[in-house]
Motif scaffolding. Structure first.
Motif, PDB file in Angstrom:
ATOM      1  N   GLN A   1      43.332  22.659  51.856  1.00  0.00           N
ATOM      2  CA  GLN A   1      44.134  21.986  52.867  1.00  0.00           C
ATOM      3  C   GLN A   1      45.422  21.431  52.256  1.00  0.00           C
ATOM      4  O   GLN A   1      45.490  21.191  51.057  1.00  0.00           O
ATOM      5  CB  GLN A   1      43.320  20.838  53.481  1.00  0.00           C
ATOM      6  CG  GLN A   1      42.027  21.305  54.124  1.00  0.00           C
ATOM      7  CD  GLN A   1      41.143  20.137  54.520  1.00  0.00           C
ATOM      8  OE1 GLN A   1      41.454  18.987  54.246  1.00  0.00           O
ATOM      9  NE2 GLN A   1      40.026  20.426  55.159  1.00  0.00           N
TER      10      GLN A   1
ATOM     11  N   SER B   1      46.526  18.524  52.496  1.00  0.00           N
ATOM     12  CA  SER B   1      46.288  17.184  51.964  1.00  0.00           C
ATOM     13  C   SER B   1      45.652  17.230  50.587  1.00  0.00           C
ATOM     14  O   SER B   1      45.564  16.218  49.894  1.00  0.00           O
ATOM     15  CB  SER B   1      45.359  16.419  52.914  1.00  0.00           C
ATOM     16  OG  SER B   1      44.092  17.029  52.944  1.00  0.00           O
ATOM     17  N   GLY B   2      45.183  18.433  50.208  1.00  0.00           N
ATOM     18  CA  GLY B   2      44.514  18.560  48.920  1.00  0.00           C
ATOM     19  C   GLY B   2      43.015  18.434  49.020  1.00  0.00           C
ATOM     20  O   GLY B   2      42.296  18.769  48.085  1.00  0.00           O
ATOM     21  N   ALA B   3      42.543  17.946  50.158  1.00  0.00           N
ATOM     22  CA  ALA B   3      41.095  17.806  50.315  1.00  0.00           C
ATOM     23  C   ALA B   3      40.510  19.139  50.761  1.00  0.00           C
ATOM     24  O   ALA B   3      41.009  19.770  51.673  1.00  0.00           O
ATOM     25  CB  ALA B   3      40.774  16.718  51.341  1.00  0.00           C
TER      26      ALA B   3
ATOM     27  N   ASN C   1      40.380  11.845  43.827  1.00  0.00           N
ATOM     28  CA  ASN C   1      41.009  12.011  45.137  1.00  0.00           C
ATOM     29  C   ASN C   1      39.989  11.800  46.241  1.00  0.00           C
ATOM     30  O   ASN C   1      40.289  11.209  47.270  1.00  0.00           O
ATOM     31  CB  ASN C   1      41.620  13.410  45.258  1.00  0.00           C
ATOM     32  CG  ASN C   1      42.793  13.603  44.327  1.00  0.00           C
ATOM     33  OD1 ASN C   1      43.441  12.641  43.926  1.00  0.00           O
ATOM     34  ND2 ASN C   1      43.070  14.846  43.974  1.00  0.00           N
ATOM     35  N   ASN C   2      38.831  12.357  46.037  1.00  0.00           N
ATOM     36  CA  ASN C   2      37.753  12.167  46.987  1.00  0.00           C
ATOM     37  C   ASN C   2      36.419  12.399  46.297  1.00  0.00           C
ATOM     38  O   ASN C   2      36.368  12.892  45.162  1.00  0.00           O
ATOM     39  CB  ASN C   2      37.913  13.081  48.213  1.00  0.00           C
ATOM     40  CG  ASN C   2      37.803  14.564  47.874  1.00  0.00           C
ATOM     41  OD1 ASN C   2      36.713  15.087  47.643  1.00  0.00           O
ATOM     42  ND2 ASN C   2      38.947  15.253  47.850  1.00  0.00           N
TER      43      ASN C   2
ATOM     44  N   GLN D   1      32.400  13.893  47.166  1.00  0.00           N
ATOM     45  CA  GLN D   1      31.632  14.658  48.144  1.00  0.00           C
ATOM     46  C   GLN D   1      30.160  14.644  47.765  1.00  0.00           C
ATOM     47  O   GLN D   1      29.824  14.543  46.587  1.00  0.00           O
ATOM     48  CB  GLN D   1      32.170  16.095  48.197  1.00  0.00           C
ATOM     49  CG  GLN D   1      33.651  16.170  48.517  1.00  0.00           C
ATOM     50  CD  GLN D   1      34.201  17.580  48.473  1.00  0.00           C
ATOM     51  OE1 GLN D   1      33.480  18.561  48.603  1.00  0.00           O
ATOM     52  NE2 GLN D   1      35.519  17.680  48.296  1.00  0.00           N
TER      53      GLN D   1
ATOM     54  N   LEU E   1      32.257  14.065  52.956  1.00  0.00           N
ATOM     55  CA  LEU E   1      33.377  13.806  52.043  1.00  0.00           C
ATOM     56  C   LEU E   1      33.933  12.427  52.347  1.00  0.00           C
ATOM     57  O   LEU E   1      34.112  12.071  53.526  1.00  0.00           O
ATOM     58  CB  LEU E   1      34.453  14.877  52.240  1.00  0.00           C
ATOM     59  CG  LEU E   1      35.757  14.813  51.428  1.00  0.00           C
ATOM     60  CD1 LEU E   1      36.334  16.221  51.280  1.00  0.00           C
ATOM     61  CD2 LEU E   1      36.789  13.881  52.039  1.00  0.00           C
TER      62      LEU E   1
ATOM     63  N   ARG F   1      37.210   9.945  51.155  1.00  0.00           N
ATOM     64  CA  ARG F   1      38.453   9.899  50.391  1.00  0.00           C
ATOM     65  C   ARG F   1      38.517   8.615  49.563  1.00  0.00           C
ATOM     66  O   ARG F   1      37.854   7.631  49.873  1.00  0.00           O
ATOM     67  CB  ARG F   1      39.653   9.989  51.327  1.00  0.00           C
ATOM     68  CG  ARG F   1      39.701  11.280  52.106  1.00  0.00           C
ATOM     69  CD  ARG F   1      40.902  11.336  53.032  1.00  0.00           C
ATOM     70  NE  ARG F   1      40.758  12.406  53.999  1.00  0.00           N
ATOM     71  CZ  ARG F   1      41.088  13.667  53.765  1.00  0.00           C
ATOM     72  NH1 ARG F   1      41.584  14.005  52.595  1.00  0.00           N
ATOM     73  NH2 ARG F   1      40.915  14.586  54.692  1.00  0.00           N
TER      74      ARG F   1
ATOM     75  N   THR G   1      44.462  18.871  41.058  1.00  0.00           N
ATOM     76  CA  THR G   1      44.658  19.973  42.002  1.00  0.00           C
ATOM     77  C   THR G   1      43.319  20.538  42.460  1.00  0.00           C
ATOM     78  O   THR G   1      43.111  20.805  43.626  1.00  0.00           O
ATOM     79  CB  THR G   1      45.463  21.108  41.336  1.00  0.00           C
ATOM     80  OG1 THR G   1      46.692  20.581  40.854  1.00  0.00           O
ATOM     81  CG2 THR G   1      45.722  22.232  42.329  1.00  0.00           C
TER      82      THR G   1
END
Lengths: 115, 110
Positions: free
Chosen positions: A97, A99-101, B30-31, B33, B48, B50, B95
């Protein structure tokens, strides 16, 4: 929508041989990653491909290699097999995505036994 | 090791009870999960959260995230026998850098 398909599901090889595993991602998914899962080491990241380019690589010896084709299908190869390469090899594809997620969708895995 | 740690390693509960598993990690993310794996199969994404979120719900799942403590927890309410599986947290940074935890084996007794 078809899921992530890995072939073969099971295989037995002997030490010194090489093996090629195949992964077909979900249609439209351009990122494909590979993981090795063993009882002792858990899930270890091997590498990730995006648009035919290896974008990330885990800490595995050069015997482990991979590639991705223009249709996003991916293969990984292990040469000169060792007993310790016995594992469940998992392939995952994801939709990247803006957004990077993103979320990984895994295949059922290829279980490799090295004798 | 870069892997996250999950706690407990194994958990056995009765059907209908709640199951809580925890995940600690080492890097900024970043997140985060959570995934479930049935025996010898591929992992299935559950939820997930964030890095700027503190709590998330999805059905019987509730996940919390405390970035100051670098920890997360997954709560499964009203467990069913079908919830028997291994549960993994995965932190995502950069990334594309997934680091999976060591997993919690959950057994729900009917």
């Amino acid at each position: 929508k078809a899921g992530v398909t890995q072939t073969p599901r099971y295989l037995i090889k002997t030490r010194g041989q090489q093996v090629t595993l195949s992964c077909s991602p979900i249609s439209g998914h351009r990122s494909v990653s590979w993981y090795q899962q063993t009882p002792g080491q858990g899930l270890q990241f091997l590498f990730e491909y995006f648009s035919e380019t290896q974008r990330n690589k885990g800490n595995f010896p050069g015997r482990f290699s991979g590639r991705q084709f223009s249709n996003s299908r991916s293969e990984m190869n292990v040469s000169t097999l060792e007993l310790g390469d016995s594992a469940l090899y998992l392939c995952a594809s994801s939709w990247v995505q803006s957004s990077g997620a993103n979320v990984l969708t895994f295949g059922a895995g290829s279980r490799l036994t090295v004798l | 090791s870069q892997q996250g740690e999950e706690d407990p390693q194994a958990l056995s509960i009765q059907e209908g009870e709640n199951a809580t598993m925890n995940c600690s990690y080492k890097t900024s993310i970043n997140n985060l999960q959570w995934y479930r794996q049935n025996s010898g199969r591929g992992l299935v994404h559950l939820i997930l959260i964030r890095s700027n979120e503190r709590e998330k719900h999805s059905g019987r799942l509730r996940v919390t995230l405390d970035t100051s403590k670098k920890s997360s927890s997954l709560l499964i309410t009203a467990s069913r026998a079908a919830d028997t599986a291994s549960y993994f947290c995965a932190t995502v940074s950069g990334t594309y850098k997934y680091i999976f935890g060591t997993g919690t084996r959950l057994k729900v007794l009917a």
